[in-house]
Write a protein that holds these residues in place. Structure first.
Motif, mmCIF file in Angstrom:
data_model
loop_
_atom_site.group_PDB
_atom_site.id
_atom_site.type_symbol
_atom_site.label_atom_id
_atom_site.label_comp_id
_atom_site.label_asym_id
_atom_site.label_seq_id
_atom_site.Cartn_x
_atom_site.Cartn_y
_atom_site.Cartn_z
ATOM 1 N N CYS A 166 0.831 -1.207 0.000
ATOM 2 C CA CYS A 166 0.000 0.000 0.000
ATOM 3 C C CYS A 166 0.863 1.254 0.000
ATOM 4 N N GLN A 167 0.278 2.335 -0.471
ATOM 5 C CA GLN A 167 0.848 3.668 -0.322
ATOM 6 C C GLN A 167 0.165 4.356 0.857
ATOM 7 N N ARG A 168 0.931 5.174 1.580
ATOM 8 C CA ARG A 168 0.350 5.880 2.721
ATOM 9 C C ARG A 168 -0.713 6.884 2.273
ATOM 10 N N ASP A 169 -0.516 7.460 1.089
ATOM 11 C CA ASP A 169 -1.501 8.390 0.538
ATOM 12 C C ASP A 169 -2.697 7.583 0.032
ATOM 13 N N LEU A 170 -3.854 7.792 0.651
ATOM 14 C CA LEU A 170 -5.045 7.013 0.318
ATOM 15 C C LEU A 170 -5.420 7.151 -1.149
ATOM 16 N N PHE A 171 -5.155 8.325 -1.750
ATOM 17 C CA PHE A 171 -5.597 8.592 -3.111
ATOM 18 C C PHE A 171 -4.520 8.277 -4.149
ATOM 19 N N ALA A 172 -3.377 7.779 -3.723
ATOM 20 C CA ALA A 172 -2.324 7.360 -4.655
ATOM 21 C C ALA A 172 -2.644 5.974 -5.195
ATOM 22 N N PRO A 173 -2.145 5.613 -6.391
ATOM 23 C CA PRO A 173 -2.326 4.241 -6.883
ATOM 24 C C PRO A 173 -1.788 3.227 -5.882
#
Length: 423
Positions: free
Chosen positions: A350-357
């Protein structure tokens, strides 16, 4: 139990594959564990909206060479550009044979209006959904955007604000009050789009609905409603437009989605008409192998009685549908033990930024160019994998989930037919 083809999964990919094979005279069984993800979908179908590097895509077929360079394991890259182009046309024809009137073209994306009043690029949309070409504004300068009193799954103010700010459209917001819905309104758990549609679709409700809309929106050029109408077809919507003398368009709501359900039901009905066997509420559990072939499939409802077929198609969906599972040891495909695309370190999922791919969205079963599933490094002779269970692409960031499901289904059906049903 013997069939020509057993398909695991009753969503867009599984039903489309079984449908096409049934049209070619194959006896198909569809093992479906639960509710299709189409019940949670907008009803529009994406082909390719963005490349992995973030470049927006206007013409999906023209972007396939760049996609192949950036994502060689994407199902489109495996199938090949010429095959994707041919299958896109074939997919539209398949939907037409199911009685689904869709607007759009594989050569150029269009923009559909979302429930938030924004516009999103897509391939095919129901006729009832408001759309525009990529470079064109909405054709109306004044719109009445009407919610339903007490219905919480659609907020017209949000859509109105976006339309006014981004499109410069005058938007009148109002709420319909219809006594026929009072019984549903008294129970919030039942006041959902599907139940509302069952009431509003009844011919005896059309006059009252038209009068209420006329009261709220008489001066507007067009009317936007939540998609709480037309569970089976567009007859109620067409009758409403005739009474009002102006366009009436539908915007998707929170699930369950009337537009998504209509798509699912049309596919199911067509499959049953062609003699397909549906096994709802059943779940594939395990399989037996002989070398590189699957020889038997065992399901929850059939116990020790196996399903047998010369060809099998895995279309069980991703994590949402339990087609893939994850635990502390990694990602796995639980029925056949297939090889998957994943990342060894959980921190990389996962990416920490929720809206990142999100990397995990590209996890899934490995296949070869024919979309045969790979197990222990080798493509199985008679097991294909299609749709969300496959890996190598991001359906959200790339805007291609429905296209991968539909085109992969038809690609596999073509291979099975060319082989005469046997490998």
């Amino acid at each position: 139990m013997q069939f020509d083809v057993v398909v695991i999964g009753g969503g867009l990919a599984g039903l489309s594959c079984a449908l096409r094979l049934s049209e070619q005279g194959r006896r198909c069984a569809v093992v479906s564990n639960g509710q299709s993800a189409l019940y949670f979908a907008s009803g529009s179908l994406d082909l390719l909206a963005q490349l992995p590097d973030g470049t927006p895509v206007a013409a999906p077929l023209d972007a396939l060479p760049a996609l192949a360079q950036q994502a060689p394991q994407h199902p489109y890259s495996l199938m090949g550009a010429s095959q994707v182009a041919a299958l896109a046309n074939e997919a539209q024809q398949l939907l037409q044979r199911c009685g689904l009137a869709m607007q759009g073209d594989s050569r150029m994306n269009h923009l559909r209006v979302t429930p938030l009043g924004t516009r999103r690029a897509t391939w095919l949309s129901p006729q009832a959904v408001p759309t525009t070409p990529l470079d064109a504004p909405l054709p109306w300068r004044s719109i009445a955007l009407l919610g339903i009193e007490g219905f919480l799954d659609f907020q017209p103010q949000l859509a109105a604000s976006s339309l006014q700010r981004q499109q410069g459209v005058d938007v009148l917001v109002g709420y319909l009050h219809l006594p026929a819905l009072d019984r549903l309104r008294n129970n919030p758990s039942e006041f959902r789009a599907v139940n509302i549609a069952r009431v509003l679709d009844m011919p005896e409700q059309h006059a009252a609905l038209a009068e209420e809309i006329r009261r709220l929106a008489d001066e507007a050029e067009a009317v936007f409603l939540p998609a709480c109408l037309g569970l089976e077809d567009d007859r109620a919507l067409q009758a409403l437009q005739q009474r009002l003398g102006k366009p009436v368009m539908l915007l998707p709501t929170l699930p369950p989605s009337v537009l998504g359900m209509r798509l699912h039901q049309a596919l199911r009905q067509r499959l049953v008409q062609l003699g397909g066997v549906l096994m709802p509420g059943d779940r594939a559990l395990r399989a037996e192998f002989d070398g590189g072939r699957v020889t038997a499939l065992y399901t929850r409802n059939h116990g020790d009685i196996p399903l047998r077929a010369p060809q099998l198609v895995l279309a069980g969906g991703s994590f949402f549908s339990n087609g893939l599972s994850s635990d502390i040891n990694g990602i796995r495909e639980p029925v056949f033990g297939l090889d998957v695309y994943d990342r060894a370190e959980r921190a990389d999922w996962c990416q920490r930024d929720l809206f990142a791919p999100q990397p995990y969205l590209q996890f899934g079963v490995r296949t070869d160019a024919q979309l045969r599933a790979v197990r222990q490094g080798q493509a199985l002779d008679n097991l294909y994998a299609i749709g969300a269970v496959t890996g190598g692409y991001d359906p959200l960031q790339q805007g291609c989930g429905a296209g991968v499901s539909l085109l992969g289904a038809l690609h596999v059906a073509r291979h099975i037919v060319e082989q005469g049903g046997d490998a």
